[in-house]
Design a protein around this motif. Structure first.
Motif, mmCIF file in Angstrom:
data_model
loop_
_atom_site.group_PDB
_atom_site.id
_atom_site.type_symbol
_atom_site.label_atom_id
_atom_site.label_comp_id
_atom_site.label_asym_id
_atom_site.label_seq_id
_atom_site.Cartn_x
_atom_site.Cartn_y
_atom_site.Cartn_z
ATOM 1 N N ASN A 243 8.470 8.220 4.105
ATOM 2 C CA ASN A 243 7.935 8.974 2.975
ATOM 3 C C ASN A 243 8.238 8.275 1.661
ATOM 4 N N GLU A 244 7.216 8.199 0.830
ATOM 5 C CA GLU A 244 7.364 7.663 -0.514
ATOM 6 C C GLU A 244 7.035 8.775 -1.508
ATOM 7 N N PHE A 245 7.958 9.048 -2.457
ATOM 8 C CA PHE A 245 7.764 10.098 -3.440
ATOM 9 C C PHE A 245 7.381 9.459 -4.780
ATOM 10 N N LYS A 246 6.287 9.913 -5.350
ATOM 11 C CA LYS A 246 5.821 9.361 -6.617
ATOM 12 C C LYS A 246 5.640 10.499 -7.624
ATOM 13 N N SER A 247 6.513 10.559 -8.613
ATOM 14 C CA SER A 247 6.397 11.610 -9.610
ATOM 15 C C SER A 247 5.149 11.446 -10.468
ATOM 16 N N ASN A 248 4.609 10.220 -10.526
ATOM 17 C CA ASN A 248 3.368 10.010 -11.278
ATOM 18 C C ASN A 248 2.180 9.738 -10.361
ATOM 19 N N SER A 249 2.389 9.857 -9.044
ATOM 20 C CA SER A 249 1.327 9.713 -8.035
ATOM 21 C C SER A 249 0.692 8.327 -8.018
ATOM 22 N N LYS A 250 1.379 7.315 -8.504
ATOM 23 C CA LYS A 250 0.794 5.976 -8.580
ATOM 24 C C LYS A 250 1.405 5.056 -7.519
ATOM 25 N N PRO A 251 0.689 4.775 -6.417
ATOM 26 C CA PRO A 251 1.203 3.804 -5.439
ATOM 27 C C PRO A 251 1.294 2.418 -6.076
ATOM 28 N N ARG A 252 2.317 1.659 -5.659
ATOM 29 C CA ARG A 252 2.511 0.327 -6.214
ATOM 30 C C ARG A 252 2.024 -0.724 -5.227
ATOM 31 N N ALA A 253 1.301 -1.718 -5.738
ATOM 32 C CA ALA A 253 0.727 -2.749 -4.886
ATOM 33 C C ALA A 253 1.794 -3.521 -4.132
ATOM 34 N N ASP A 254 2.940 -3.810 -4.794
ATOM 35 C CA ASP A 254 3.980 -4.589 -4.109
ATOM 36 C C ASP A 254 4.586 -3.790 -2.955
ATOM 37 N N GLN A 255 4.721 -2.481 -3.133
ATOM 38 C CA GLN A 255 5.256 -1.659 -2.049
ATOM 39 C C GLN A 255 4.247 -1.534 -0.911
ATOM 40 N N LEU A 256 2.969 -1.395 -1.228
ATOM 41 C CA LEU A 256 1.957 -1.321 -0.180
ATOM 42 C C LEU A 256 1.894 -2.607 0.629
ATOM 43 N N ALA A 257 2.114 -3.746 -0.020
ATOM 44 C CA ALA A 257 2.142 -5.009 0.714
ATOM 45 C C ALA A 257 3.274 -5.013 1.744
ATOM 46 N N LYS A 258 4.434 -4.512 1.353
ATOM 47 C CA LYS A 258 5.560 -4.419 2.296
ATOM 48 C C LYS A 258 5.273 -3.381 3.383
ATOM 49 N N HIS A 269 5.437 4.044 13.885
ATOM 50 C CA HIS A 269 5.823 4.748 12.678
ATOM 51 C C HIS A 269 4.601 5.025 11.794
ATOM 52 N N THR A 270 4.656 6.139 11.074
ATOM 53 C CA THR A 270 3.579 6.511 10.159
ATOM 54 C C THR A 270 4.124 6.594 8.736
ATOM 55 N N PHE A 271 3.217 6.828 7.777
ATOM 56 C CA PHE A 271 3.568 6.780 6.364
ATOM 57 C C PHE A 271 2.951 7.982 5.645
ATOM 58 N N ARG A 272 3.645 8.434 4.592
ATOM 59 C CA ARG A 272 3.127 9.522 3.779
ATOM 60 C C ARG A 272 3.548 9.295 2.318
ATOM 61 N N PHE A 273 2.571 9.496 1.418
ATOM 62 C CA PHE A 273 2.818 9.380 -0.022
ATOM 63 C C PHE A 273 2.673 10.765 -0.644
ATOM 64 N N THR A 274 3.734 11.243 -1.292
ATOM 65 C CA THR A 274 3.707 12.547 -1.951
ATOM 66 C C THR A 274 3.727 12.348 -3.462
ATOM 67 N N GLY A 275 2.743 12.922 -4.149
ATOM 68 C CA GLY A 275 2.628 12.773 -5.591
ATOM 69 C C GLY A 275 2.772 14.092 -6.312
ATOM 70 N N ALA A 276 3.356 14.040 -7.504
ATOM 71 C CA ALA A 276 3.564 15.240 -8.319
ATOM 72 C C ALA A 276 2.409 15.497 -9.271
ATOM 73 N N LYS A 277 1.432 14.597 -9.290
ATOM 74 C CA LYS A 277 0.272 14.743 -10.157
ATOM 75 C C LYS A 277 -0.990 14.538 -9.336
ATOM 76 N N LYS A 278 -2.107 14.881 -9.918
ATOM 77 C CA LYS A 278 -3.379 14.692 -9.243
ATOM 78 C C LYS A 278 -3.594 13.211 -8.967
ATOM 79 N N PHE A 279 -3.868 12.862 -7.702
ATOM 80 C CA PHE A 279 -4.182 11.485 -7.368
ATOM 81 C C PHE A 279 -5.547 11.131 -7.962
#
Length: 831
Positions: A243-258, A269-279
């Protein structure tokens, strides 16, 4: 990526930042190298497009499941013996994205450093003192001051620690830049991300032995050498979900590459991105693209999920008198004269709040905004910037939308509304300070001058009645007059026969001898009834539309060319009907939505707020009493770059256009192609309608909570929309009450509230408004303000806000340009 500079490492140690966060900083460069090697220098590119097999492998870091990694233990909760059945994030039955319908929720985090935002660069004596604890070793000197400040609790000692930190950087940046962009940014990175994690753990019951937080996955190259790590905010051992938590809902390109590397090594394994703002659409696409890649490779659905639930971050800061900055925006006790921007220097008098901070953080020019945005992104190591970053707000749409908390000694609470910038990294919002200044200046201007001065008048026959001289010395007056001229331009531009509307317009006009015939016109802008709700000790300004009015008018001043026709009364009425049905709606839409009228709309909402303040002060004294009807506007002058603006110069420009024409149109007529040459605002009244509580709750669900939150959070979204609210108000500093706001002077009597009824308090300077010019034909007598009552939605009538509409209507008197009562001008073709 976490900070790697020496100043940031010292900062982390001094703040006791956990090793798990600092470790990420040391491995960032290596992780970036891994992405470059793996993806042939294209971070974010899918691995399967680069080679037959992954260029790196990944595995969970040994010890990842130690007890101190449990989410409940790390976030101050008791260690649950088992993971609850309802633990975890919800899945959508419709796909890989779940969007919660819950109303926005707050989460808090400590931001004590912001209490020192009034500090200026240290003097030579202060620098000497700040270096005095451990001379010759600036790093140990910082730690010494930190210990002193922690032990004493004195603001003066903490200020010395802050100076010592800046000196430890070698003064590579100006002090204020370092304080805002590095010191506060680092403190926010540390505390805001932790606060968001803490809230999610509680809300989604991420407790029990299955849930771990701050889990690392190690990355290795083909030879088995460790080249980096990927840190995940949480991990479920049983479901094997990162799980990746994003208070601004902005995925980062460097993290997605990893993540792509991890996915190809840990295929179960699976992945989930949780954002605190509208994507945004682009942010959701990044997640969807990653999901589609893994679905193709694994043959399973929903390998990468998104979870959206709106949260508002609330930084906890206790202002300190003498150390915390205040802006004089909307602060009645702090309005002193001068053309300098009132937010230019730190002071103890004024307001604080997210609105002030976001405005001050924006660039003053597009170029500066881009520089600030790029620097903020670089320093945002944990994705804790407000949504869109410092350039995320479209400040051209900024308007005052709530006023409350009035009373003697209370100042004013306020909330602003603005739109989100669609692509802030490429085109960031800018100019926030100037727009806040304008909204504040306009409100005080509307309060200080009596409503009989709120008019402008562009009539070619009346060069001496353009506008009141005091009103002309303010930006509010300038904007009304400029908007009137702009409206005239847009009105006749809408008649262009090359457009579909223009062709239909000329064809629909009555004809004389086969030629389209129309009268001379007077056009003006006036307010429609504003939709408001008075509750919670204030007024919510829900909608403040403006109307365009048009009527036939003749002038003595002649326009260009020769008259084509002399319409009779029936033809005038027929032409006016065509104008009202075709041209007026098009231009009225522009007035209410187009960017060229944004400043007009901004000063108008401030006008609505000012009239509410007038009415409340008439009932009970407020801090605004000495300002209301004072006839003194020196504190709100024309500001740069318009400090030399001249109403007479604008009138001369208008009259030149009127007599010479601005647009030359070729119009098909029964006589062949003819050349037609073509080319105010009244805020003295402000009608409003106070809607019922039921209607307010149904049509503006949660707006009351949003408004309250906007005065605490720098990232308050209205539900899941792209509309932002941010506010401020008077605060009480620690170490002294009231932030140094002077005690309001003895109240002075005020005149009528615009309802046509006498004010219960007698006025020292009564006026009947007899000197107010109107835009009608020469010799017309001015009409007194209306005395109607607005529909309040309750049994208590609320007086009509009479002052706003009159300013717009008066301008319209000179909107005639080339058109005269006796005919339309015929120009000569010149080839």
């Amino acid at each position: 990526m976490p900070p790697t500079t020496r100043e940031d490492v010292i900062f982390n140690r001094a703040l006791h930042i956990p090793t798990r966060w600092r470790l990420t900083a040391r491995l960032t460069a290596a992780a970036g190298l891994a992405a470059a090697v793996t993806l042939t220098g294209l971070p974010g590119m899918p691995v399967d497009t680069a080679s037959a097999g992954p260029a790196v492998s990944a595995r969970l870091k040994p010890g990842f499941d130690k007890r101190d990694r449990r989410c409940d233990v790390r976030n101050g909760l008791p260690a649950a013996t088992r993971t609850p059945a309802n633990s975890g994030f919800p899945n959508s039955p419709l796909g890989n994205f779940h969007k919660a319908d819950d109303l926005p929720k707050n989460y808090e985090f400590d931001l004590p450093g912001l209490a020192y935002d009034g500090l200026q660069a240290p003097t030579a004596a202060e620098e000497k003192k700040a270096l005095s604890q451990v001379p010759g070793d600036t790093e140990k000197n910082v730690n010494a001051w930190r210990k002193i400040a922690d032990a004493s609790g004195k603001p003066a000692d903490r200020a010395m620690e802050i100076y010592a930190r800046w000196l430890n950087t070698g003064k590579k940046r100006p002090f204020k830049t370092w304080f805002d962009k590095v010191y506060i940014r680092n403190q926010t990175n540390v505390n805001k991300g932790a606060g968001f994690e803490r809230q999610l753990v509680r809300d989604y019951k991420l407790v029990g032995p299955d849930w771990l937080c701050e889990v690392y996955v190690e990355l290795f190259d083909a030879e088995g050498n460790k080249v980096g790590e990927r840190r995940y905010d949480s991990y479920n051992k049983r479901t094997k979900e990162f799980n990746e938590f994003k208070s601004n809902s902005k995925p980062r390109a460097d993290q997605l590459a990893k993540d792509r590397v991890v996915a190809r090594s840990l295929t179960d394994h699976t992945f989930r991105f949780t954002g605190a703002k509208k994507f945004t659409t682009g942010q959701q696409k990044l997640i969807d693209d990653f999901n589609r890649e893994l679905e193709r490779e694994r043959g399973k659905a929903n390998q990468v999920r998104g979870n959206q639930r709106i949260y508002n971050p609330v930084g906890r800061t206790t202002p300190i008198k003498g150390y915390s900055d205040h802006q004089r925006w909307f602060a009645p006790g702090c309005q002193t004269g001068g053309a300098q921007p009132l937010a230019a220097a730190a002071n103890n008098c004024g307001t604080r709040g997210p609105a002030n901070q976001r405005a001050l953080d924006s660039g003053r020019t597009p170029a500066e905004a881009k520089q600030i945005q790029a620097e903020a992104r670089r320093l945002d190591t944990r994705g804790t910037l407000p949504r869109g970053g410092p350039g995320g707000i479209d400040f051209t749409s900024l308007e005052l939308r709530y006023v409350g908390g009035l009373g003697k000694g209370k100042g004013m609470q306020y909330s602003m509304r603005a739109d989100q910038m669609p692509d802030p990294d490429t085109n960031p919002g800018w100019g926030g300070e100037a727009k806040m200044q304008l909204a504040s200046d306009a409100m005080f201007t509307w309060l200080a001058l009596t409503p009989d001065k709120f008019w402008v008048n562009l009539n070619p026959d009346e060069p001496d009645r353009v506008m009141d001289s005091k009103f002309a010395s303010t930006d509010a007056g300038r904007i009304l007059l400029e908007a009137d001229l702009q409206m005239k331009h847009d009105f006749y531009k809408a008649m262009d026969p090359k457009t579909d509307l223009g062709r239909r317009y000329w064809a629909a006009l009555p004809k004389q001898n086969g030629n389209p015939c129309m009268p001379g016109l007077r056009n003006w802008i006036e307010p429609k009834p504003a939709q408001v709700r008075e509750q919670d000790g204030g007024i919510y300004i829900l909608d403040a539309p403006l109307a365009l009015k048009s009527t036939a008018q003749e002038t003595v001043t002649e326009g260009p060319g020769e008259p084509i026709c002399d319409p009779n009364d029936a033809e005038i009425a027929a032409a006016q009907a065509v104008i009202d049905s075709m041209i007026v709606p098009e231009v009225e839409k522009q007035i209410n939505t187009a960017p060229q009228y944004a400043d007009l709309r901004r000063v108008y909402t401030s006008r609505v707020a000012a009239e509410y303040i007038r009415q409340q002060d008439a009932k009970n004294p407020t801090d605004f009493r000495s300002i209301i009807n004072s006839d003194d506007v020196k504190a709100w002058p024309l500001r740069a770059p318009n400090q030399n603006w001249d109403k007479d110069e604008l009138f001369r420009k208008y009259r030149k256009i009127y007599t010479e024409g601005e647009f030359t149109y070729d119009v098909d007529t029964a006589q062949g192609v003819r050349v037609y040459i073509v080319g105010g605002v009244d805020f003295s009244k402000q009608p409003k309608r106070n809607i019922t509580r039921t209607q307010f709750n149904v049509e503006n669900r949660d707006l009351d909570n949003t408004t309250v939150n906007s005065r605490k959070s720098d990232d308050t979204s209205y539900r899941d929309t792209d509309t932002l609210y941010f506010g401020g108000g008077k605060v009480t500093d620690s170490g002294g009450g009231g932030g140094g706001t002077p005690k309001p002077p003895t109240p002075t009597p005020t005149p009528s509230d615009g309802t046509g009824k006498p004010d219960p308090t007698p006025s020292d300077n009564p006026t009947d408004g007899a000197d107010k010019p109107t835009p009608g034909a020469p010799g017309d007598q001015p009409k007194p303000p209306g005395g109607d009552l607005a529909d309040t939605g309750s049994n208590t009538p609320v007086g009509l806000f009479a002052a706003l509409a009159a300013a717009l209507a008066a301008v319209g008197g000179g909107l005639v340009w080339w058109m005269r009562r006796r005919g339309i001008s015929l120009g000569r073709r010149t080839g």
